[in-house]
Design an enzyme around this catalytic site. Structure first.
Site, PDB file in Angstrom:
ATOM      1  N   GLY A 208      59.409 -77.418  53.325  1.00 46.16           N
ATOM      2  CA  GLY A 208      58.376 -77.760  52.354  1.00 46.16           C
ATOM      3  C   GLY A 208      57.107 -76.969  52.604  1.00 46.16           C
ATOM      4  N   ASN A 209      56.047 -77.351  51.923  1.00 50.33           N
ATOM      5  CA  ASN A 209      54.750 -76.708  52.168  1.00 50.33           C
ATOM      6  C   ASN A 209      53.660 -77.765  52.054  1.00 50.33           C
ATOM      7  OD1 ASN A 209      53.586 -76.667  49.338  1.00 50.33           O
ATOM      8  ND2 ASN A 209      55.550 -75.636  49.014  1.00 50.33           N
TER       9      ASN A 209
END
Ligand code: CTP
Length: 395
Positions: A208-209
């Site tokens: 993810g980020n």
């Protein structure tokens, strides 16, 4: 933004009348001139003084003892209003309006007005589900009244059921959208993406980020408040769904691409505020990967670039989150992705990083015009971006 708007808030006789006090207070805080009209039954549940104190204006409760400033009050009120809102609306008031009756100030205003009327019903579940009420509500909908559907929950009777007044935030969202309807985006439809996509590695892990989704959600709310329809396509965030907005939840960049492709077919613009992943695991393990080996290699493949790959005739707005050479890198992206606008931000700047409520951005258009904005709230940035989108749409 709502400073020059007038809303007539009609309150009818149901126990949810106390919630209308909160609505009146929030509208007043938004700068709206709120004129309260209560039916006689409503005054049995909440004192007019409560509304008077919250809105600082005369509360009208009777057809014949209205304040002198309103000559022929039901007519002048109905003309002054940018929107008439009835919250809560009882089955009785809904039935009277559907029958074209005007036997009190509120129904008189509704019959006389040419402005949009928003009705938020609240009543006992049996009364709501009664075919007569359903028929009356459908009739009003067909005539252009906006119905904010009641929700499911615990009713005053103690039983669970439909009939509970919609959340005040939902009613407020509808009012803002209606009041924005004559604005520069009135009648348009925009697609906004938000959040950071998650690319699954196995059933419990993902790549993810750090995108919080706040910029995209602020944009979606700003679009709504300027009177346009909005589809918000969101990757996972911890934010609540904004009221009165069509929300589509996705997880991966690929899912986001499919949702965007579908939504933009009837849209005027796409604003890609989401942080879409650039790479995804080549394959997703079916069961949880065990910690057997000392090292582990994950093979990644490119995800589709949504802004480039989704075809169609609409305005494209991209974001460029950069940590160096911000404007030069953003310009390159604008050209490469054939965008109309790009919003560049330096993610290393104070107050502009992930999760912040503020942002400092530079907006660049395809002619090369560069506008450097100061540190603003994400909502203010959203409105600046929409000013540019409205300008392009208006050309
Ligand atoms: N974007 C997209 N599809 C992706 C990834 C990003 O459409 N799979 C969009 C973003 O929503 C943003 C713009 O492309 O509006 C730029 O995203 P950014 O991550 O800054 O740029 P990239 O093109 O991914 O380039 P790089 O990561 O190399 O800077």
């Amino acid at each position: 933004m709502l400073n020059d708007k007038t809303v007539v808030l009609g309150v009818t006789g149901g126990v949810a009348a106390y919630k209308a006090a909160d609505l009146a207070s929030k509208l007043t805080q938004d700068g709206v001139r709120v004129k309260i009209v209560m039916t006689e039954a409503a005054t049995k549940f909440v004192a007019p003084l409560t509304f008077h104190t919250l809105t600082h204006t005369e509360v009208i409760t009777d057809m014949f003892t209205a304040p002198i400033e309103y000559n022929e009050t039901h007519v002048s009120l109905s003309e002054a209003a940018d929107a008439v809102v009835i919250a809560p609306a009882t089955a009785n008031t809904i039935a009277k309006i559907a029958a074209g009756m005007a036997d009190n100030m509120l129904t008189g205003v509704v019959l006389a007005t040419k402005t949009p009327v928003i009705i938020a019903p609240a009543m006992n579940a049996n009364m709501w589900e009664n075919p007569i009420t359903q028929e009356n509500t459908s009739k009003l909908k067909a005539r252009g009244f906006i119905i904010v559907e009641p929700g499911y929950g615990r009713l005053a009777s103690g039983k669970m059921g439909y009939g509970r007044l919609a959340d005040i935030e939902v009613i407020l969202g509808t009012i803002r959208q209606v009041l924005g309807g004559k604005g520069d985006l009135g009648g348009r439809r925009l697609v906004v993406t938000a959040g950071g996509t998650q690319e699954p590695v196995d059933p419990v892990r993902h790549i993810g980020n750090r995108s919080s989704g706040k910029m995209g959600y602020a944009l979606a709310e700003a679009v709504r408040d300027r009177g346009a329809g909005v589809t918000l396509i969101s990757a996972p965030t911890s934010l609540p769904d904004p009221a009165s907005i069509e929300g589509i939840h996705v997880q991966t960049a690929r899912q986001m691409k499919d949702a965007v492709a579908k939504a933009v077919s009837k849209a005027d613009a796409l604003i890609m505020a989401a942080a879409g992943a650039d790479y995804q695991p080549k394959s997703t393990a079916k069961s949880k990967i065990k910690k057997d080996a000392e090292t582990m290699t994950l093979e990644l493949v490119r995800t589709p670039d949504i802004l480039t790959e989704v075809k169609g005739d609409f305005i494209r707005v991209g974001f460029a989150a950069e940590s160096e050479d911000v404007v030069a890198n953003a310009r390159k992206k604008l050209d490469k992705k054939k965008l109309d606008l790009i919003v560049a931000n330096d993610i290393t700047g104070a107050g502009s990083g992930f999760g912040a409520d503020t942002n400092k951005v530079t907006i660049i258009d395809k002619k090369g015009n560069v506008e450097n904005l100061p540190l603003l709230t994400k909502r203010e940035v959203a409105d600046k971006i929409l000013d540019k989108v409205a300008e392009i749409l208006g050309r």
